[in-house]
Design an enzyme around this catalytic site. Sequence first.
Site, PDB file in Angstrom:
ATOM      1  N   TYR A   1      -1.627   2.867 -12.314  1.00 49.38           N
ATOM      2  CA  TYR A   1      -2.132   4.200 -12.640  1.00 49.38           C
ATOM      3  C   TYR A   1      -3.571   4.141 -13.156  1.00 49.38           C
ATOM      4  O   TYR A   1      -4.393   4.988 -12.797  1.00 49.38           O
ATOM      5  CB  TYR A   1      -1.216   4.895 -13.645  1.00 49.38           C
ATOM      6  CG  TYR A   1       0.168   5.125 -13.095  1.00 49.38           C
ATOM      7  CD1 TYR A   1       0.366   5.630 -11.809  1.00 49.38           C
ATOM      8  CD2 TYR A   1       1.298   4.811 -13.839  1.00 49.38           C
ATOM      9  CE1 TYR A   1       1.631   5.825 -11.295  1.00 49.38           C
ATOM     10  CE2 TYR A   1       2.571   5.007 -13.328  1.00 49.38           C
ATOM     11  CZ  TYR A   1       2.732   5.511 -12.055  1.00 49.38           C
ATOM     12  OH  TYR A   1       3.985   5.702 -11.549  1.00 49.38           O
TER      13      TYR A   1
ATOM     14  N   GLY B   1       0.776  -1.230   0.000  1.00 49.68           N
ATOM     15  CA  GLY B   1       0.000   0.000   0.000  1.00 49.68           C
ATOM     16  C   GLY B   1       0.813   1.289   0.000  1.00 49.68           C
ATOM     17  O   GLY B   1       0.242   2.375   0.057  1.00 49.68           O
TER      18      GLY B   1
ATOM     19  N   LYS C   1      -5.769   1.932 -12.331  1.00 49.98           N
ATOM     20  CA  LYS C   1      -6.575   1.650 -11.138  1.00 49.98           C
ATOM     21  C   LYS C   1      -6.862   2.929 -10.357  1.00 49.98           C
ATOM     22  O   LYS C   1      -7.916   3.064  -9.729  1.00 49.98           O
ATOM     23  CB  LYS C   1      -5.837   0.640 -10.257  1.00 49.98           C
ATOM     24  CG  LYS C   1      -6.546   0.274  -8.963  1.00 49.98           C
ATOM     25  CD  LYS C   1      -5.734  -0.747  -8.192  1.00 49.98           C
ATOM     26  CE  LYS C   1      -5.387  -0.161  -6.851  1.00 49.98           C
ATOM     27  NZ  LYS C   1      -4.498  -0.971  -6.047  1.00 49.98           N
TER      28      LYS C   1
END
Length: 171
Positions: free
Chosen positions: A142, A106, A144
């Site tokens: 990108y 993340g 996403k």
Amino acid sequence: MKLLCKPCTLLDAETVRDFAERTFVHTFAHLNTKEDMDAYVHKAFSIDKVRTELSNADSSFYFVYADDVLAGYLKLNEELAQTDVFDEHSLEIERIYVSIDFQGKGIGTYLMNEAIRIANERGKEYVWLGVWEKNEHALQFYEKHGFVKIGTHKFVFGNEEQLDYIMKKDL
């Protein structure tokens, strides 16, 4: 995992250089010749170039720490520091680099969110970036995050000319 984003200063030049070079080589060495990789790294991540970029008022660098360990960094450009678009209403995300040890945790999304927050804070209308056409993982990341392809530009990498997609996200 506790994340902390911290602006970089000129005093961070060597850390920026070392982290950027290590991360870049890890990500792209297997897709390029050693000669092209060496030539690009020597030019793009020299300590003088990093210091010049850190001194540019239109560029901003940020480190992200995960539980006090350097996990990634972000480079943003405005105005004439931008590498292609040069629109005062835009913010370029030139680099989102995440250490191999933190990929898939993340950190990239955290840095993307920081870039969007900063762009909004600075009153920008959109963010944009260039991404190598062969970097499938980054392209998916990108897309996403709402980026769409709006064009291309040539990227000189050592002795090779590569193609980058220009991608944009309206804010």
